[in-house]
Design an enzyme around this catalytic site. Structure first.
Site, PDB file in Angstrom:
ATOM      1  CB  SER A  67      -7.605   4.545  -6.509  1.00  0.00           C
ATOM      2  OG  SER A  67      -6.942   5.544  -5.742  1.00  0.00           O
ATOM      3  CG  ASN A  70      -2.658  13.547  -5.427  1.00  0.00           C
ATOM      4  OD1 ASN A  70      -2.058  12.686  -6.048  1.00  0.00           O
ATOM      5  ND2 ASN A  70      -3.955  13.495  -5.221  1.00  0.00           N
ATOM      6  CB  CYS A  75      -0.919   0.000   1.215  1.00  0.00           C
ATOM      7  SG  CYS A  75      -1.800   1.560   1.460  1.00  0.00           S
ATOM      8  CD  GLN A 106      -8.044  12.799  -3.615  1.00  0.00           C
ATOM      9  OE1 GLN A 106      -7.448  13.521  -4.416  1.00  0.00           O
ATOM     10  NE2 GLN A 106      -8.817  11.792  -4.005  1.00  0.00           N
ATOM     11  CG  HIS A 161      -4.233  -1.210   4.433  1.00  0.00           C
ATOM     12  ND1 HIS A 161      -3.943  -0.334   3.408  1.00  0.00           N
ATOM     13  CD2 HIS A 161      -4.846  -2.284   3.859  1.00  0.00           C
ATOM     14  CE1 HIS A 161      -4.351  -0.858   2.258  1.00  0.00           C
ATOM     15  NE2 HIS A 161      -4.900  -2.030   2.508  1.00  0.00           N
ATOM     16  CG  HIS A 168      -6.987   8.216   1.056  1.00  0.00           C
ATOM     17  ND1 HIS A 168      -7.415   6.922   0.793  1.00  0.00           N
ATOM     18  CD2 HIS A 168      -7.114   8.892  -0.120  1.00  0.00           C
ATOM     19  CE1 HIS A 168      -7.771   6.824  -0.480  1.00  0.00           C
ATOM     20  NE2 HIS A 168      -7.615   8.010  -1.053  1.00  0.00           N
ATOM     21  CG  ASN A 223     -14.312  10.314  -3.445  1.00  0.00           C
ATOM     22  OD1 ASN A 223     -15.346  10.936  -3.206  1.00  0.00           O
ATOM     23  ND2 ASN A 223     -13.464  10.694  -4.387  1.00  0.00           N
ATOM     24  CB  VAL A 265     -28.423   7.730 -15.461  1.00  0.00           C
ATOM     25  CG1 VAL A 265     -27.037   7.317 -15.010  1.00  0.00           C
ATOM     26  CG2 VAL A 265     -29.471   6.792 -14.861  1.00  0.00           C
ATOM     27  CB  CYS A 289       0.945   1.302   4.746  1.00  0.00           C
ATOM     28  SG  CYS A 289      -0.636   0.428   4.870  1.00  0.00           S
ATOM     29  CG  HIS A 342      -4.244   3.513   4.199  1.00  0.00           C
ATOM     30  ND1 HIS A 342      -3.297   2.694   4.772  1.00  0.00           N
ATOM     31  CD2 HIS A 342      -4.298   4.615   4.988  1.00  0.00           C
ATOM     32  CE1 HIS A 342      -2.806   3.279   5.852  1.00  0.00           C
ATOM     33  NE2 HIS A 342      -3.410   4.460   5.997  1.00  0.00           N
ATOM     34  CG  HIS A 378     -22.749  23.170   4.923  1.00  0.00           C
ATOM     35  ND1 HIS A 378     -22.431  24.478   4.597  1.00  0.00           N
ATOM     36  CD2 HIS A 378     -23.061  22.586   3.731  1.00  0.00           C
ATOM     37  CE1 HIS A 378     -22.538  24.674   3.298  1.00  0.00           C
ATOM     38  NE2 HIS A 378     -22.909  23.537   2.749  1.00  0.00           N
TER      39      HIS A 378
END
Length: 577
Positions: A169, A78, A53, A176, A121, A174, A161, A328, A56, A172, A310
Site C-alpha cells: 500500500s 502497526n 508519506c 512487517q 522514500h 518497509h 511485500n 487460480v 517518511c 516507501h 531460510h
C-alpha cells in the site's frame, strides 16, 4: 513409443519435502499465447522524501503518532494491526456432537510491527548498500530477541511485500513483523516435515538439500548465487515464476544465531542485495515479490532438529513486467501447478549476471557487464564494471581496482598483492584488460605481512567508519553549537523569557551532542581487538581519545554558558543602591 522423457518438455510432478506436498509441472505451457490481464509497469519517479508519506522520517501517521527522524531503520507498532494483545478471551462452546467440529474458531493474540528499511522514500532493497541492508538484518535480530521474551508470543513472522502488484500500500521501503501466539500454517507444515525427516534420516532436511544442490549435482542447475555462508537457488519444487530460497549453509535455526556473528550478517546482506538486484535485471524494472523468513518458533521448545533458517522469495511476474502469474483455477480447486521456473531463470541469465539494481531514476544503470570476484581470506568481494568507457574492465587500471578494494577492505593500496591465474599483477598503471581479465574472473587478494591480517583490517575499517561518521555528522553541529554560544554570550539584550528559552535550547543541543559522542565511544568499545592486533588497538585508542577530546570541547563551551548564567544571576540578585 521411442521418445525419451524430457523434464523440459513433458508434464510431471515434483515433491516438496518442506510441505510434504506435490507440485504439477507443465513446462510446455510457457509457449502458450497470452491475451489476459496486463499490469501497468509503473516507472514513476519518486522523491527521496514525501511529506504526505506516513512512513517518511518526521511525518505524522494516520492515527496521529509522529515518526522519529530516523537515519537507518525505524520500527513501530502497526496502527492497523491484524492481531492485538488486548482483546476479550474467546471461549469455544463445548463439542457435543459431530457437527461441533464443522464450525470451529480460536482467538489469536499477538503484536504487529512495521519496520521502515530506509529513510529514503524512493529506493528499494535492491538499491540499498550492503551496509544499509546490514542495519536491516541487525534490526530483525533485535526485534526477534525482544519479542521472543513475551510469554504470549510463539512465532515471529517477518515478511516484505514489494510493489503494488503484491498488495503493497506504500512504496516507501518497509517490511512487517507479525508476532502471534499460534504458529502459522506454512511454517507449521515445514516444522512437521523437517521433524519427520530428521526422525527418519537423523539429519537436517535443508542441510541435506544444500549438499545435494552444491556437491552431488555437478552442474548446479538451480543455483542463482552464493557466498561463504548462504546459498540462493530456485527450489526443485518451485510454484511461482522466478521463485527462490536463501538458505544458510551452516545449521542455523533462527535470526538469534546471527547475533554477534558479523561474518554471517555481512554475507546475508550480500546475498539479499545480489538476488534482489538480479530480480530487477530480469525485465529491467523494479521486480515485485513477497519475501518471508522461516525460522524456529519462540515457544520455549527445542527446535534444533526441525528448523533451519531460510528465506522464501515469491515474485509474481511471469513473462514480462506487465504479465502477472495467477494462482487460480486448477491451483485453487485441485492441485498446485508450476512452470519449470528454473528454465525461466536460465532464459533470463544474461541479465541475471549483473548484480546492479535497476533504478527507476536511471534505467541505464542496468547496462553493465558482469561482476568479477575477489577472494580475500574467507571473504568474497563482488565488483561490477561498465560495459565500455572509463569504468570498463578494459579501461580500469590496476591502481583504480586497488583503490576500490581499499574502500571495501580498508587494506592500503601498497599493502595489496593481487594474483590472477597464478601470476602477481604488478604494474599499477596497466589496464585490467592487459592482464587478461574477463567477466567472472576470480582474483586473489593477499595482504602484505607488514600491513596486518584481513581480520585486523576489518576491525580498523570499523573503527575508521565510526570516526568518519562522527566527523561528518557531529563536527558541523559542534561548530554550530560553538558559534551559537559565542553569539548568545555577546548579545544578551533580550528579555529574560527569551534568554531562558535560547539557553534551554543550547543546553538541549549540548546533551544531544554529548549523547551522540557517548554512542561513538560505546561503538568503539564493542570493537574487540586481540593483543596481537597492535595497529588496530592503536587506531582504537586514537579514536577513543579523539572522541573524548570532542566531549571535552563541547563541555568547555557549556561551562562558558553556565558561568555567564551565574554572573547574570548574581547581578540580578545584588541590592539596588
Amino acid at each position: 513409443m521411442t521418445e525419451e522423457f524430457n523434464f523440459e518438455e513433458h508434464s510431471h510432478r515434483r515433491f516438496n519435502p518442506l510441505t510434504n506436498s506435490w507440485v504439477l509441472c507443465s513446462p510446455h505451457r510457457t509457449k502458450r499465447p497470452w491475451q489476459g490481464q496486463n499490469e501497468v509497469n509503473n516507472n514513476e519517479l519518486l522523491p527521496e522524501y514525501d511529506p504526505k508519506c506516513y512512513l517518511c522520517p518526521g511525518n505524522e501517521r494516520a492515527q496521529g503518532a509522529k515518526n522519529y527522524n530516523y537515519e537507518n531503520t525505524f520500527i513501530f507498532s502497526n496502527d492497523f494491526a491484524a492481531v492485538k494483545i488486548e482483546q476479550p478471551e474467546y471461549l469455544p462452546q463445548e463439542q457435543t456432537d459431530k457437527f461441533s467440529n464443522l464450525l470451529r474458531a480460536e482467538g489469536v493474540r499477538g503484536e504487529c510491527k512495521v519496520m521502515c528499511l530506509s529513510p529514503k522514500h524512493n529506493i528499494t532493497v535492491a538499491e540499498m548498500t550492503e551496509d544499509a541492508i546490514l542495519h536491516v538484518i541487525q534490526s530483525w535480530i533485535k526485534i526477534y530477541q525482544e519479542m521472543s521474551t513475551k510469554p504470549y508470543i510463539n512465532y515471529i513472522q517477518i515478511f516484505e511485500n514489494k510493489g503494488s502488484i503484491m498488495g503493497c500500500s506504500n512504496p516507501h521501503p518497509h517490511c512487517q513483523i507479525w508476532c502471534t501466539e499460534t504458529i502459522p500454517e506454512e511454517p507449521s507444515k515445514e516444522l512437521l516435515s523437517m521433524k519427520n525427516y530428521y526422525e527418519k534420516n537423523h539429519s537436517c532436511l535443508l542441510c541435506d538439500y544444500i549438499y545435494l544442490e552444491t556437491i552431488k549435482l555437478k552442474q548446479k542447475p538451480r543455483i542463482i548465487c552464493e557466498n561463504d555462508s548462504f546459498l540462493c537457488l530456485t527450489p526443485f519444487w518451485a510454484i511461482w515464476p522466478y521463485e527462490t530460497m536463501i538458505i544458510s549453509k551452516s545449521h542455523i535455526i533462527s535470526l538469534f544465531d546471527l547475533n554477534d556473528r558479523n561474518k554471517l550478517q555481512q554475507d546475508l546482506a550480500n546475498i539479499i542485495r545480489r538476488i534482489t538486484c538480479k530480480y530487477d535485471n530480469v525485465f529491467k524494472s523494479s521486480f515485485p515479490y513477497s519475501m518471508g523468513i522461516h525460522q524456529a518458533p519462540v515457544d520455549d521448545k527445542d527446535h534444533t532438529n526441525d528448523s533451519h533458517l531460510h528465506f522464501h522469495f515469491y515474485p509474481a511476474l511471469l513473462r514480462s513486467p506487465t504479465i502477472k502469474k495467477f494462482l487460480v483455477g486448477i491451483v485453487i480447486i485441485s492441485v498446485d501447478t508450476a512452470l519449470p521456473f528454473v528454465f525461466l531463470w536460465r532464459f533470463a541469465k544474461p541479465l541475471l549476471f549483473s548484480i546492479l539494481p535497476v533504478s527507476m531514476k536511471s534505467m541505464e544503470e542496468t547496462q553493465r557487464t558482469p561482476e568479477i570476484i575477489v577472494s580475500w581470506g574467507k571473504e568474497r568481494i563482488h565488483l561490477d564494471f561498465e560495459l565500455q568507457g572509463a569504468g570498463s574492465l578494459e579501461e580500469t587500471t590496476l591502481k583504480q581496482l586497488k583503490e576500490r578494494l581499499k574502500k571495501v577492505t580498508g587494506v592500503p593500496v601498497n599493502g595489496q598483492k593481487l594474483v590472477f591465474s597464478g601470476a602477481v599483477m604488478k604494474d599499477n598503471t596497466v589496464k585490467l584488460g592487459s592482464f587478461g581479465l574477463h567477466p567472472f574472473s576470480k582474483i586473489l587478494l593477499i595482504v602484505q605481512t607488514s600491513t596486518g591480517s584481513p581480520e585486523e583490517h576489518a576491525l580498523i575499517k570499523r573503527i575508521s567508519e565510526s570516526i568518519e561518521k562522527t566527523r561528518t555528522k557531529l563536527i558541523p553541529q559542534i561548530e554550530s553549537f560553538e558559534i551559537s554560544i559565542s553569539s548568545f554570550l555577546s548579545e544578551q539584550d533580550n528579555d529574560k523569557d527569551t534568554t531562558d528559552t535560547i539557553k534551554s535550547k543550547l543546553v538541549e543541543t549540548h546533551h544531544y551532542i554529548v549523547e551522540a559522542l557517548m554512542q561513538t565511544l560505546l561503538t568503539l568499545d564493542d570493537v574487540a581487538c586481540p593483543p596481537e592486533f597492535e595497529t588496530a588497538r592503536k587506531k582504537r585508542r586514537e579514536a577513543v581519545k579523539y572522541t573524548q577530546d570532542l566531549i571535552d570541547r563541547v563541555d568547555v563551551v557549556k561551562e562558558q554558558l553556565q558561568s555567564s548564567s551565574s554572573i547574570n544571576n548574581n547581578k540580578g540578585s545584588s541590592p539596588s543602591s
